[in-house]
Write an enzyme that holds these catalytic residues in place. Sequence first.
Site, PDB file in Angstrom:
ATOM      1  N   ASN A   1      22.512 -42.243 -74.906  1.00 42.38           N
ATOM      2  CA  ASN A   1      21.358 -42.159 -75.804  1.00 42.38           C
ATOM      3  C   ASN A   1      20.991 -40.684 -75.928  1.00 42.38           C
ATOM      4  OD1 ASN A   1      18.851 -42.266 -77.047  1.00 42.38           O
ATOM      5  ND2 ASN A   1      17.795 -43.191 -75.289  1.00 42.38           N
ATOM      6  N   TRP A   2      21.288 -40.120 -77.085  1.00 42.68           N
ATOM      7  CA  TRP A   2      21.066 -38.676 -77.270  1.00 42.68           C
ATOM      8  C   TRP A   2      19.607 -38.336 -77.566  1.00 42.68           C
ATOM      9  CZ3 TRP A   2      25.613 -35.718 -80.098  1.00 42.68           C
ATOM     10  CH2 TRP A   2      26.753 -35.798 -79.283  1.00 42.68           C
ATOM     11  N   LYS A   3      18.777 -39.364 -77.808  1.00 45.51           N
ATOM     12  CA  LYS A   3      17.360 -39.127 -78.117  1.00 45.51           C
ATOM     13  C   LYS A   3      17.251 -38.092 -79.245  1.00 45.51           C
ATOM     14  CE  LYS A   3      16.353 -40.541 -73.432  1.00 45.51           C
ATOM     15  NZ  LYS A   3      15.446 -40.521 -72.293  1.00 45.51           N
TER      16      LYS A   3
ATOM     17  N   HIS B   1      13.214 -49.073 -76.399  1.00 49.52           N
ATOM     18  CA  HIS B   1      13.238 -47.986 -75.408  1.00 49.52           C
ATOM     19  C   HIS B   1      11.807 -47.630 -75.006  1.00 49.52           C
ATOM     20  CE1 HIS B   1      13.823 -44.115 -73.511  1.00 49.52           C
ATOM     21  NE2 HIS B   1      15.073 -44.470 -73.328  1.00 49.52           N
TER      22      HIS B   1
ATOM     23  N   GLU C   1      10.399 -44.933 -74.553  1.00 45.40           N
ATOM     24  CA  GLU C   1       9.792 -43.844 -75.344  1.00 45.40           C
ATOM     25  C   GLU C   1       9.261 -44.368 -76.680  1.00 45.40           C
ATOM     26  OE1 GLU C   1      13.104 -41.133 -74.990  1.00 45.40           O
ATOM     27  OE2 GLU C   1      12.717 -41.073 -72.831  1.00 45.40           O
TER      28      GLU C   1
ATOM     29  N   GLU D   1      15.560 -50.152 -67.516  1.00 46.66           N
ATOM     30  CA  GLU D   1      15.299 -48.726 -67.332  1.00 46.66           C
ATOM     31  C   GLU D   1      13.893 -48.529 -66.761  1.00 46.66           C
ATOM     32  OE1 GLU D   1      17.858 -46.080 -70.046  1.00 46.66           O
ATOM     33  OE2 GLU D   1      16.116 -46.694 -71.177  1.00 46.66           O
TER      34      GLU D   1
ATOM     35  N   GLY E   1      14.845 -39.484 -66.857  1.00 45.28           N
ATOM     36  CA  GLY E   1      14.760 -38.026 -66.952  1.00 45.28           C
ATOM     37  C   GLY E   1      14.149 -37.342 -65.736  1.00 45.28           C
TER      38      GLY E   1
ATOM     39  N   SER F   1      18.248 -41.702 -65.153  1.00 44.86           N
ATOM     40  CA  SER F   1      18.835 -40.665 -64.282  1.00 44.86           C
ATOM     41  C   SER F   1      20.210 -41.047 -63.734  1.00 44.86           C
ATOM     42  CB  SER F   1      17.875 -40.317 -63.136  1.00 44.86           C
ATOM     43  OG  SER F   1      16.706 -39.698 -63.650  1.00 44.86           O
TER      44      SER F   1
ATOM     45  N   GLY G   1      20.944 -41.068 -70.661  1.00 47.39           N
ATOM     46  CA  GLY G   1      20.331 -40.084 -71.542  1.00 47.39           C
ATOM     47  C   GLY G   1      20.975 -38.721 -71.342  1.00 47.39           C
ATOM     48  N   GLY G   2      20.351 -37.888 -70.526  1.00 45.63           N
ATOM     49  CA  GLY G   2      20.773 -36.496 -70.361  1.00 45.63           C
ATOM     50  C   GLY G   2      22.249 -36.305 -70.090  1.00 45.63           C
TER      51      GLY G   2
HETATM   52  P1  PGA Z   1      18.117 -40.288 -68.579  1.00 47.71           P
HETATM   53  O1  PGA Z   1      17.596 -41.215 -69.783  1.00 47.71           O
HETATM   54  O2  PGA Z   1      19.536 -40.718 -68.270  1.00 47.71           O
HETATM   55  O3  PGA Z   1      18.052 -38.898 -69.122  1.00 47.71           O
HETATM   56  O4  PGA Z   1      17.210 -40.526 -67.419  1.00 47.71           O
HETATM   57  C1  PGA Z   1      17.932 -42.575 -69.824  1.00 47.71           C
HETATM   58  C2  PGA Z   1      17.329 -43.214 -71.047  1.00 47.71           C
HETATM   59  O5  PGA Z   1      16.164 -42.955 -71.384  1.00 47.71           O
HETATM   60  O6  PGA Z   1      18.000 -44.021 -71.712  1.00 47.71           O
END
Ligand code: PGA
Length: 245
Positions: free
Chosen positions: A10-12, A93, A95, A163, A169, A208, A229-230
């Site tokens: 997930n590149w956000k 998600h 967010e 999640e 993050g 993470s 994500g990251g």
């Molecule tokens: P993260 O994000 O791997 O950077 O913790 C995961 C996500 O929000 O899907």
Amino acid sequence: MQRRPLIAGNWKMNGLAAHLEEVDAIAALAAEKPTVDVALFLPATLIARAVPRAGVVAIGGQDVHGETHGAFTGNVSAAMLHDVGATAVLVGHSERRTYHGETSPDVAIKAAQGHAHGLSVVLCVGEDAAVRNEGKAEQWVSDQLLASLPADADPEWLTIAYEPIWAIGTGVIPTIDEIAAMHGALRSALRGVIGDKADTMRILYGGSVTGDNAPDILGLDDVDGALVGGASLTAAKFAPIIAAA
Ligand code: PGA
């Protein structure tokens, strides 16, 4: 029960044209690992350009509107995602839930929209730190999942991603036992609604995930992949996670 692992990135709100080289490199990694499904949830602006370079990697949107079309400035419909070549969509998600006020019933409608337009759907759930600290996480997330589940939920097109918000993050993850307990709880909650189909529905862990912790997390029976994500932003960091699946 054998479930095919899915490693999803997930590149956000990250990625410009130059980052499409990472899609090329991730496509090469995925081609070398035919036992694993790989997907990338990209910013809407990159989807059409990424699709021709993605090979076996499924390209998806990070959100979809619950209505088919109309006066919803700034939103993207499921038909639009399908039209540019996306084959998947992320819904719910944290967010989106936190910054855009999306409720679980909204998420269920979005999931149904994605499915109605031929997209596979990854539906996210997860508790915040306060719920975890109260010792109520499994019940709370199970309730959130059932409230977010579309009526015709089916493992053919739907994947769940657990999640924990406090792990996204932050570099902090639940213990392996906590992850195992949550995934077991979610699968039994699913069984109460969709019966034996719960045995074939994939439940991913996200928050993470890195090359270092992926082998332990992905080694759990009820963990069927990861939402990353990251560490999905570069092929170099994503590679050991795909390799661990
Ligand atoms: P993260 O994000 O791997 O950077 O913790 C995961 C996500 O929000 O899907």
